[in-house]
Write a protein that holds these residues in place. Structure first.
Motif, mmCIF file in Angstrom:
data_model
loop_
_atom_site.group_PDB
_atom_site.id
_atom_site.type_symbol
_atom_site.label_atom_id
_atom_site.label_comp_id
_atom_site.label_asym_id
_atom_site.label_seq_id
_atom_site.Cartn_x
_atom_site.Cartn_y
_atom_site.Cartn_z
ATOM 1 N N ALA A 133 1.785 7.550 5.032
ATOM 2 C CA ALA A 133 2.229 8.063 3.731
ATOM 3 C C ALA A 133 2.834 9.449 3.871
ATOM 4 O O ALA A 133 3.846 9.776 3.223
ATOM 5 N N GLY A 134 2.242 10.284 4.723
ATOM 6 C CA GLY A 134 2.762 11.634 4.925
ATOM 7 C C GLY A 134 4.139 11.623 5.562
ATOM 8 O O GLY A 134 5.022 12.412 5.184
ATOM 9 N N GLU A 135 4.352 10.747 6.542
ATOM 10 C CA GLU A 135 5.651 10.641 7.190
ATOM 11 C C GLU A 135 6.711 10.198 6.187
ATOM 12 O O GLU A 135 7.837 10.721 6.181
ATOM 13 N N ILE A 136 6.351 9.241 5.349
ATOM 14 C CA ILE A 136 7.310 8.754 4.356
ATOM 15 C C ILE A 136 7.633 9.843 3.341
ATOM 16 O O ILE A 136 8.799 10.079 3.002
ATOM 17 N N ARG A 137 6.607 10.532 2.851
ATOM 18 C CA ARG A 137 6.843 11.595 1.869
ATOM 19 C C ARG A 137 7.737 12.695 2.434
ATOM 20 O O ARG A 137 8.620 13.202 1.739
ATOM 21 N N ALA A 138 7.514 13.039 3.703
ATOM 22 C CA ALA A 138 8.319 14.103 4.312
ATOM 23 C C ALA A 138 9.790 13.706 4.356
ATOM 24 O O ALA A 138 10.676 14.522 4.038
ATOM 25 N N ARG A 139 10.061 12.485 4.741
ATOM 26 C CA ARG A 139 11.457 12.018 4.812
ATOM 27 C C ARG A 139 12.057 11.921 3.422
ATOM 28 O O ARG A 139 13.206 12.322 3.200
ATOM 29 N N ARG A 162 20.927 5.128 -14.633
ATOM 30 C CA ARG A 162 20.107 6.008 -15.487
ATOM 31 C C ARG A 162 19.629 7.246 -14.726
ATOM 32 O O ARG A 162 19.083 8.168 -15.333
ATOM 33 N N GLY A 163 19.772 7.247 -13.411
ATOM 34 C CA GLY A 163 19.283 8.360 -12.606
ATOM 35 C C GLY A 163 17.876 8.172 -12.090
ATOM 36 O O GLY A 163 17.263 9.118 -11.590
ATOM 37 N N ASP A 164 17.324 6.954 -12.186
ATOM 38 C CA ASP A 164 15.970 6.684 -11.718
ATOM 39 C C ASP A 164 15.935 6.520 -10.200
ATOM 40 O O ASP A 164 16.965 6.315 -9.547
ATOM 41 N N ILE A 165 14.734 6.585 -9.647
ATOM 42 C CA ILE A 165 14.522 6.217 -8.250
ATOM 43 C C ILE A 165 14.030 4.780 -8.215
ATOM 44 O O ILE A 165 13.008 4.447 -8.820
ATOM 45 N N VAL A 166 14.771 3.921 -7.538
ATOM 46 C CA VAL A 166 14.378 2.529 -7.376
ATOM 47 C C VAL A 166 13.593 2.407 -6.071
ATOM 48 O O VAL A 166 14.092 2.763 -5.004
ATOM 49 N N LEU A 167 12.369 1.926 -6.184
ATOM 50 C CA LEU A 167 11.484 1.733 -5.037
ATOM 51 C C LEU A 167 11.258 0.233 -4.900
ATOM 52 O O LEU A 167 10.603 -0.386 -5.745
ATOM 53 N N ASP A 179 2.778 1.780 -3.257
ATOM 54 C CA ASP A 179 1.899 2.327 -4.298
ATOM 55 C C ASP A 179 1.744 3.844 -4.138
ATOM 56 O O ASP A 179 1.852 4.598 -5.113
ATOM 57 N N LEU A 180 1.492 4.276 -2.916
ATOM 58 C CA LEU A 180 1.278 5.701 -2.659
ATOM 59 C C LEU A 180 2.547 6.508 -2.903
ATOM 60 O O LEU A 180 2.509 7.599 -3.491
ATOM 61 N N LEU A 181 3.681 5.985 -2.461
ATOM 62 C CA LEU A 181 4.937 6.695 -2.652
ATOM 63 C C LEU A 181 5.314 6.765 -4.125
ATOM 64 O O LEU A 181 5.767 7.810 -4.611
ATOM 65 N N ALA A 182 5.098 5.681 -4.848
ATOM 66 C CA ALA A 182 5.417 5.677 -6.277
ATOM 67 C C ALA A 182 4.568 6.701 -7.031
ATOM 68 O O ALA A 182 5.078 7.419 -7.904
ATOM 69 N N SER A 183 3.290 6.789 -6.699
ATOM 70 C CA SER A 183 2.406 7.766 -7.351
ATOM 71 C C SER A 183 2.871 9.184 -7.070
ATOM 72 O O SER A 183 2.935 10.031 -7.974
ATOM 73 N N TRP A 184 3.224 9.464 -5.817
ATOM 74 C CA TRP A 184 3.680 10.804 -5.444
ATOM 75 C C TRP A 184 4.991 11.157 -6.147
ATOM 76 O O TRP A 184 5.146 12.262 -6.662
ATOM 77 N N LEU A 185 5.913 10.226 -6.189
ATOM 78 C CA LEU A 185 7.191 10.482 -6.856
ATOM 79 C C LEU A 185 6.991 10.738 -8.347
ATOM 80 O O LEU A 185 7.613 11.638 -8.927
ATOM 81 N N SER A 186 6.127 9.955 -8.978
ATOM 82 C CA SER A 186 5.858 10.154 -10.408
ATOM 83 C C SER A 186 5.204 11.505 -10.659
ATOM 84 O O SER A 186 5.554 12.209 -11.615
ATOM 85 N N GLU A 187 4.268 11.880 -9.789
ATOM 86 C CA GLU A 187 3.589 13.174 -9.937
ATOM 87 C C GLU A 187 4.540 14.347 -9.773
ATOM 88 O O GLU A 187 4.302 15.432 -10.329
ATOM 89 N N THR A 188 5.606 14.150 -9.018
ATOM 90 C CA THR A 188 6.582 15.230 -8.808
ATOM 91 C C THR A 188 7.732 15.169 -9.811
ATOM 92 O O THR A 188 8.738 15.854 -9.635
ATOM 93 N N GLY A 189 7.563 14.358 -10.861
ATOM 94 C CA GLY A 189 8.497 14.388 -11.981
ATOM 95 C C GLY A 189 9.643 13.408 -11.943
ATOM 96 O O GLY A 189 10.575 13.512 -12.745
ATOM 97 N N HIS A 190 9.582 12.420 -11.064
ATOM 98 C CA HIS A 190 10.674 11.459 -10.963
ATOM 99 C C HIS A 190 10.364 10.192 -11.763
ATOM 100 O O HIS A 190 9.213 9.767 -11.838
ATOM 101 N N GLU A 191 11.400 9.618 -12.343
ATOM 102 C CA GLU A 191 11.279 8.312 -12.980
ATOM 103 C C GLU A 191 11.442 7.249 -11.901
ATOM 104 O O GLU A 191 12.467 7.217 -11.210
ATOM 105 N N VAL A 192 10.434 6.395 -11.754
ATOM 106 C CA VAL A 192 10.421 5.419 -10.671
ATOM 107 C C VAL A 192 10.453 4.003 -11.242
ATOM 108 O O VAL A 192 9.686 3.670 -12.150
ATOM 109 N N VAL A 193 11.324 3.180 -10.694
ATOM 110 C CA VAL A 193 11.366 1.759 -11.030
ATOM 111 C C VAL A 193 10.881 0.981 -9.818
ATOM 112 O O VAL A 193 11.498 1.014 -8.756
ATOM 113 N N THR A 238 0.827 -1.205 0.000
ATOM 114 C CA THR A 238 0.000 0.000 0.000
ATOM 115 C C THR A 238 0.861 1.255 0.000
ATOM 116 O O THR A 238 0.658 2.189 -0.792
ATOM 117 N N GLN A 239 1.848 1.298 0.896
ATOM 118 C CA GLN A 239 2.692 2.482 1.000
ATOM 119 C C GLN A 239 3.611 2.630 -0.210
ATOM 120 O O GLN A 239 3.913 3.754 -0.629
#
Length: 209
Positions: free
Chosen positions: A197-203, A90-95, A24-38, A21-22
């Motif tokens: 999700a908020g705690e994770i996003r902040a960190r 490649r400079g991606d964020i690996v989740l 999924d939420l973190l990946a969506s937030w990272l993608s929305e903020t312009g990051h390439e996520v794997v 669950t977390q």
């Protein structure tokens, strides 16, 4: 490992702690903020890894604890070499769902093998690679089991282990986090989903900045 290139975030915790669950939420937030996520996982983040996953999680017979640890290490060696390192270059964020901390907790503490040997084996397999950030979703085993029961699906080999096994796993995770506080973010996984999700996003936001 990743200075100046991509970033590597792993999620850890016992079964039922809410990692998917977390993630999924973190990946969506990272993608929305312009990051390439794997998005990836262990075991099973590659074609070879999926074959190993089927063995270690769904094989109906017994697997010797040391053999189980070696199978996870084999998956890890291939996964880091073919999925994680190329993405970071490649400079991606690996989740990633689970990494070597899972082996130390599950095969080391859970199976009562030597934790140092398990960690050293994983580090050798992955050529010393460690994540930039590890999010540990901490949850007591009884609450986790209630969540798994409500999911109404068959347990895999590790989920089906007794409460004592999962208690050892939790204790090992907390010990790992205490030993490496700069890498770990420990979160109470019994909190509401949006609070976690908020705690994770902040960190992560601070970490990426």
């Amino acid at each position: 490992m990743t200075a100046g290139r991509g970033r590597w975030i792993t999620l850890e915790g016992g079964d039922g702690s809410g990692k998917t669950t977390q993630s999924d939420l973190l990946a969506s937030w990272l993608s929305e903020t312009g990051h390439e996520v794997v998005r990836t996982r262990e075991p099973g983040g590659s074609e070879v890894g999926q074959l190993i996953r089927d063995i270690v999680l769904h094989h109906r017979g017994d697997i010797a604890p040391r053999a189980e640890a070696l199978l996870y290490a084999a998956d890890r060696a291939h996964h880091v070499a073919t999925v994680v390192r190329p993405a970071l270059e490649r400079g991606d964020i690996v989740l990633q769902d689970r990494y070597l901390d899972s082996s130390v907790a599950y095969q080391g503490a859970g199976r009562v093998l030597d934790a140092t040997e398990i960690r050293d084996l994983s580090l050798w397999a992955a050529e010393g690679a460690l994540p930039d950030l590890t999010v540990l979703l901490d949850l007591d085993p009884q609450t986790a089991r209630t969540r798994l029961d409500s999911a109404d699906k068959p347990f895999d080999r590790l989920e089906a282990e007794k409460a004592e096994f999962h208690g050892r796993v939790r204790d090992a995770y907390l010990a790992l986090a205490a030993a490496e506080p700069e890498r770990f973010l420990v979160i109470d996984a019994s909190s509401p989903v949006d609070v976690i999700a908020g705690e994770i996003r902040a960190r992560v936001a601070s970490f990426l900045a």
